[in-house]
Structure formats: C-alpha cells, structure tokens
Design a protein around this motif. Structure first.
Motif, PDB file in Angstrom:
ATOM      1  N   ARG A 184       0.829  -1.215   0.000  1.00  0.00           N
ATOM      2  CA  ARG A 184       0.000   0.000   0.000  1.00  0.00           C
ATOM      3  C   ARG A 184       0.859   1.258   0.000  1.00  0.00           C
ATOM      4  O   ARG A 184       0.677   2.163  -0.817  1.00  0.00           O
TER       5      ARG A 184
ATOM      6  N   CYS B 290       2.911   1.710  -3.298  1.00  0.00           N
ATOM      7  CA  CYS B 290       2.060   2.180  -4.399  1.00  0.00           C
ATOM      8  C   CYS B 290       1.693   3.643  -4.224  1.00  0.00           C
ATOM      9  O   CYS B 290       1.700   4.409  -5.193  1.00  0.00           O
TER      10      CYS B 290
ATOM     11  N   GLN C  58       6.589   1.073  -8.745  1.00  0.00           N
ATOM     12  CA  GLN C  58       6.004  -0.084  -9.414  1.00  0.00           C
ATOM     13  C   GLN C  58       6.290  -1.272  -8.507  1.00  0.00           C
ATOM     14  O   GLN C  58       7.444  -1.526  -8.162  1.00  0.00           O
TER      15      GLN C  58
ATOM     16  N   ARG D 152      -3.793  -5.528  -5.177  1.00  0.00           N
ATOM     17  CA  ARG D 152      -4.365  -4.491  -6.036  1.00  0.00           C
ATOM     18  C   ARG D 152      -4.150  -4.824  -7.515  1.00  0.00           C
ATOM     19  O   ARG D 152      -3.187  -5.507  -7.857  1.00  0.00           O
TER      20      ARG D 152
ATOM     21  N   ASP E 159      -3.079  -2.946  -9.839  1.00  0.00           N
ATOM     22  CA  ASP E 159      -1.889  -2.310 -10.432  1.00  0.00           C
ATOM     23  C   ASP E 159      -0.577  -2.924  -9.932  1.00  0.00           C
ATOM     24  O   ASP E 159       0.496  -2.381 -10.176  1.00  0.00           O
ATOM     25  N   VAL E 160      -0.660  -4.067  -9.261  1.00  0.00           N
ATOM     26  CA  VAL E 160       0.510  -4.739  -8.715  1.00  0.00           C
ATOM     27  C   VAL E 160       0.722  -6.064  -9.451  1.00  0.00           C
ATOM     28  O   VAL E 160      -0.223  -6.843  -9.617  1.00  0.00           O
TER      29      VAL E 160
END
Length: 65
Positions: free
Chosen positions: A34, A37, A42, A58, A60-61
């Motif tokens: 968390r 990000c 990245q 998430r 985007d991970v």
C-alpha cells in the motif's frame, strides 16, 4: 544517493523505481504494498499461491506465486 531536486524523485520525495516484496500478501507485506504504491513505485508481489488467493493484491501490482 537521493539529492533534493533530482529529476528521478516522485512528488512524495521517493526515488521512482520498482520494488519486489516477498510475502506481500501477509499483514506486513500488504501494508508495504500500500505504502509503496502510494509513493509511486512499481510493485511486484511474490508469495505462495494460497496466500495470493486468500488476500488478493491491487490490480496495479504484478503478482508472482
């Protein structure tokens, strides 16, 4: 070395880059994901498949298990 004014720094002052978190689906790992990000890194999580199923990360991970 991080120098103020460095163009590779993000708005939060953290050097832009990538971070791999081993055990990123556990309690401490999820918090690390968390924060990383939020700071514009990245992130890739490496964990056991059962942990990834129990605590999905998430969107985007990147996830490797």
């Amino acid at each position: 070395m991080i120098v103020p004014g460095d163009p590779s720094l993000s708005a939060s002052g953290v050097k832009a880059g990538r971070l791999a978190i081993l055990g990123g689906c556990g309690g401490i790992g999820r918090e690390l994901v968390r924060v990383a990000c939020e700071r514009g890194l990245q992130v890739a999580v490496l964990d056991l498949p059962v942990s990834i199923e129990k605590h999905p990360v998430r969107a985007d991970v990147a996830v490797y298990g």
